[in-house]
Design an enzyme around this catalytic site. Structure first.
Site, PDB file in Angstrom:
ATOM      1  N   SER A 141       5.074   4.789   6.217  1.00 53.06           N
ATOM      2  CA  SER A 141       4.794   6.050   6.900  1.00 53.06           C
ATOM      3  C   SER A 141       5.805   7.098   6.438  1.00 53.06           C
ATOM      4  O   SER A 141       6.066   7.232   5.238  1.00 53.06           O
ATOM      5  CB  SER A 141       4.839   5.830   8.409  1.00 53.06           C
ATOM      6  OG  SER A 141       4.538   7.018   9.087  1.00 53.06           O
ATOM      7  N   TYR A 155      -0.437  16.225   6.329  1.00 49.96           N
ATOM      8  CA  TYR A 155       0.410  15.053   6.047  1.00 49.96           C
ATOM      9  C   TYR A 155       0.945  14.464   7.361  1.00 49.96           C
ATOM     10  O   TYR A 155       0.866  13.252   7.584  1.00 49.96           O
ATOM     11  CB  TYR A 155       1.556  15.469   5.129  1.00 49.96           C
ATOM     12  CG  TYR A 155       2.435  14.318   4.687  1.00 49.96           C
ATOM     13  CD1 TYR A 155       1.996  13.407   3.728  1.00 49.96           C
ATOM     14  CD2 TYR A 155       3.706  14.135   5.231  1.00 49.96           C
ATOM     15  CE1 TYR A 155       2.806  12.353   3.327  1.00 49.96           C
ATOM     16  CE2 TYR A 155       4.519  13.085   4.827  1.00 49.96           C
ATOM     17  CZ  TYR A 155       4.061  12.189   3.872  1.00 49.96           C
ATOM     18  OH  TYR A 155       4.855  11.147   3.476  1.00 49.96           O
ATOM     19  N   LYS A 159       0.270  10.701   8.947  1.00 45.62           N
ATOM     20  CA  LYS A 159       1.336   9.723   9.207  1.00 45.62           C
ATOM     21  C   LYS A 159       1.458   9.414  10.701  1.00 45.62           C
ATOM     22  O   LYS A 159       1.814   8.303  11.070  1.00 45.62           O
ATOM     23  CB  LYS A 159       2.667  10.222   8.626  1.00 45.62           C
ATOM     24  CG  LYS A 159       2.667  10.320   7.088  1.00 45.62           C
ATOM     25  CD  LYS A 159       2.423   8.984   6.395  1.00 45.62           C
ATOM     26  CE  LYS A 159       2.597   9.063   4.891  1.00 45.62           C
ATOM     27  NZ  LYS A 159       2.350   7.786   4.190  1.00 45.62           N
TER      28      LYS A 159
HETATM   29  N1  NAP Z   1       8.624  10.936  -1.572  1.00 45.70           N
HETATM   30  C1  NAP Z   1       8.966  11.201  -0.326  1.00 45.70           C
HETATM   31  O1  NAP Z   1       9.774  12.127  -0.055  1.00 45.70           O
HETATM   32  C2  NAP Z   1       8.405  10.370   0.809  1.00 45.70           C
HETATM   33  C3  NAP Z   1       9.004  10.483   2.078  1.00 45.70           C
HETATM   34  C4  NAP Z   1       8.479   9.732   3.137  1.00 45.70           C
HETATM   35  C5  NAP Z   1       7.397   8.911   2.926  1.00 45.70           C
HETATM   36  N2  NAP Z   1       6.833   8.812   1.696  1.00 45.70           N
HETATM   37  C6  NAP Z   1       5.663   7.940   1.524  1.00 45.70           C
HETATM   38  O2  NAP Z   1       5.960   6.932   0.596  1.00 45.70           O
HETATM   39  C7  NAP Z   1       4.744   6.485  -0.024  1.00 45.70           C
HETATM   40  C8  NAP Z   1       4.968   6.390  -1.537  1.00 45.70           C
HETATM   41  O3  NAP Z   1       5.272   7.669  -2.041  1.00 45.70           O
HETATM   42  P1  NAP Z   1       6.262   7.925  -3.253  1.00 45.70           P
HETATM   43  O4  NAP Z   1       7.359   8.796  -2.766  1.00 45.70           O
HETATM   44  O5  NAP Z   1       6.610   6.651  -3.926  1.00 45.70           O
HETATM   45  O6  NAP Z   1       5.330   8.862  -4.162  1.00 45.70           O
HETATM   46  P2  NAP Z   1       4.673   8.683  -5.623  1.00 45.70           P
HETATM   47  O7  NAP Z   1       5.690   8.324  -6.626  1.00 45.70           O
HETATM   48  O8  NAP Z   1       3.848   9.905  -5.822  1.00 45.70           O
HETATM   49  O9  NAP Z   1       3.722   7.408  -5.421  1.00 45.70           O
HETATM   50  C9  NAP Z   1       2.463   7.494  -4.796  1.00 45.70           C
HETATM   51  C10 NAP Z   1       1.614   6.337  -5.294  1.00 45.70           C
HETATM   52  O10 NAP Z   1       0.340   6.386  -4.637  1.00 45.70           O
HETATM   53  C11 NAP Z   1      -0.675   6.235  -5.630  1.00 45.70           C
HETATM   54  N3  NAP Z   1      -1.897   6.874  -5.161  1.00 45.70           N
HETATM   55  C12 NAP Z   1      -2.052   8.147  -4.735  1.00 45.70           C
HETATM   56  N4  NAP Z   1      -3.343   8.363  -4.397  1.00 45.70           N
HETATM   57  C13 NAP Z   1      -4.011   7.201  -4.651  1.00 45.70           C
HETATM   58  C14 NAP Z   1      -5.370   6.799  -4.519  1.00 45.70           C
HETATM   59  N5  NAP Z   1      -6.309   7.622  -4.053  1.00 45.70           N
HETATM   60  N6  NAP Z   1      -5.698   5.529  -4.854  1.00 45.70           N
HETATM   61  C15 NAP Z   1      -4.757   4.673  -5.345  1.00 45.70           C
HETATM   62  N7  NAP Z   1      -3.454   4.994  -5.470  1.00 45.70           N
HETATM   63  C16 NAP Z   1      -3.095   6.249  -5.142  1.00 45.70           C
HETATM   64  C17 NAP Z   1      -0.082   6.860  -6.900  1.00 45.70           C
HETATM   65  O11 NAP Z   1      -0.657   6.309  -8.055  1.00 45.70           O
HETATM   66  P3  NAP Z   1      -1.797   6.969  -8.974  1.00 45.70           P
HETATM   67  O12 NAP Z   1      -1.557   8.444  -9.001  1.00 45.70           O
HETATM   68  O13 NAP Z   1      -1.576   6.286 -10.310  1.00 45.70           O
HETATM   69  O14 NAP Z   1      -3.076   6.578  -8.324  1.00 45.70           O
HETATM   70  C18 NAP Z   1       1.367   6.391  -6.798  1.00 45.70           C
HETATM   71  O15 NAP Z   1       1.486   5.093  -7.326  1.00 45.70           O
HETATM   72  C19 NAP Z   1       3.663   7.475   0.389  1.00 45.70           C
HETATM   73  O16 NAP Z   1       2.856   6.917   1.403  1.00 45.70           O
HETATM   74  C20 NAP Z   1       4.449   8.655   0.946  1.00 45.70           C
HETATM   75  O17 NAP Z   1       3.721   9.362   1.945  1.00 45.70           O
HETATM   76  C21 NAP Z   1       7.317   9.519   0.621  1.00 45.70           C
END
Ligand code: NAP
Length: 260
Positions: A141, A155, A159
């Site tokens: 989340s 967003y 979440k």
């Molecule tokens: N980055 C932050 O600041 C942050 C903070 C709090 C929570 N989060 C959460 O952490 C999680 C991971 O994010 P991250 O920071 O690691 O970002 P990220 O590097 O952009 O990774 C997101 C991943 O989700 C995949 N994805 C997106 N849409 C998709 C779809 N429709 N089907 C299949 N795969 C999909 C992307 O792969 P493809 O594009 O290759 O499909 C990528 O592997 C998310 O749920 C995000 O909300 C992130």
């Protein structure tokens, strides 16, 4: 009993970058078989080169498509006679900008990827998780699933939905021996902010510090191993969430001043 990665069958969505990719690497290094899901085929292929003892079972596709979710479930079920030990619902997208100026499609897409797809994938995997060893459903989340902020309404809504659904599911699945672990990271240095949908390039995300995805993945795996219910990862995240519970008007005033 603790969750053990050795010979485990795990499904990780969003495996091509950031937190999901690091988690796949850690799980494989510790002997798990990981069904790794994302749309970017070349990124998933390169993941296979960087893992140790375990195996990567790649599934390339969009988790919002039913046919892709079916392939994920089949691949996981084929690995160890129908038993699945871990599902990490990690794939996620974001958007920044006022709700009133955005399209209905932006809301739909964020909710589809961040909430409906993980919910339906989970529904399809529950029969297999019931047969697994100390099974865990881990939902990635955000602190924004505890305390909402301006300009990220879609967003935050997605979440908050993931948070509420995780709490219900935890209560429902307790008698089956399945734990539901909710992880709430704060800002993480991943591709996330390069993949924002329908977002003006001028839009900025306010944050207090950030973590590398390796650190988030490591803490997430510790929480899975310990079968924790809920973990808010960073100090800034805890300050936001607990500060809001104790003094919501004060938090409103602080966040209003920090709006870019
Ligand atoms: N980055 C932050 O600041 C942050 C903070 C709090 C929570 N989060 C959460 O952490 C999680 C991971 O994010 P991250 O920071 O690691 O970002 P990220 O590097 O952009 O990774 C997101 C991943 O989700 C995949 N994805 C997106 N849409 C998709 C779809 N429709 N089907 C299949 N795969 C999909 C992307 O792969 P493809 O594009 O290759 O499909 C990528 O592997 C998310 O749920 C995000 O909300 C992130």
């Amino acid at each position: 009993m603790r969750w053990k990665p050795k010979d485990a069958v795990a499904v990780v969505t969003g495996a091509s970058s950031g937190i999901g990719r690091c988690l796949c690497e850690l799980l494989c290094q510790q002997g798990a078989n990981v069904v790794a899901v994302a749309r970017r085929a070349e990124r998933i292929a390169s993941l296979q080169e960087s893992v140790g003892q375990g195996t990567i079972i790649p599934i390339v596709g969009d988790i919002t498509e039913e046919v892709v979710r079916k392939r994920i479930v089949e691949a996981a079920a084929d690995t160890r006679g129908g038993e699945v030990d871990l599902l990490v619902n990690n794939a996620g997208i974001g958007a920044i900008g006022p709700f009133a100026d955005a399209t209905p499609e932006r809301l739909r897409r964020v909710m589809e990827v961040n909430f409906f797809a993980p919910a339906e994938l989970t529904r399809e995997l529950i029969p297999h998780l019931r047969r697994g060893r100390e099974s865990v459903i881990c939902n990635i989340s955000s602190v924004l699933g505890h305390r909402a902020v301006a300009d990220k309404s879609e967003y935050c809504a997605s979440k908050f939905a993931l948070h509420g659904w995780s709490d219900s599911l935890r209560a429902e699945l307790a008698l089956d021996g399945i734990q539901v672990t909710l992880i709430s990271p704060s800002t993480t240095r991943s591709d996330f902010f390069d993949s924002l949908i329908e977002t003006d390039s001028e839009q900025q995300s306010a944050s207090v510090g950030s973590w590398p995805p390796e650190r988030v993945a490591k803490k997430t795996l510790s929480a899975i191993r310990a079968r924790r219910s809920e973990v808010i990862l960073s100090f800034a995240g805890k300050a936001l969430v607990y500060g809001d519970r104790i003094a919501p008007p004060l938090m409103n005033a602080i966040l209003a001043r920090r709006r870019p």
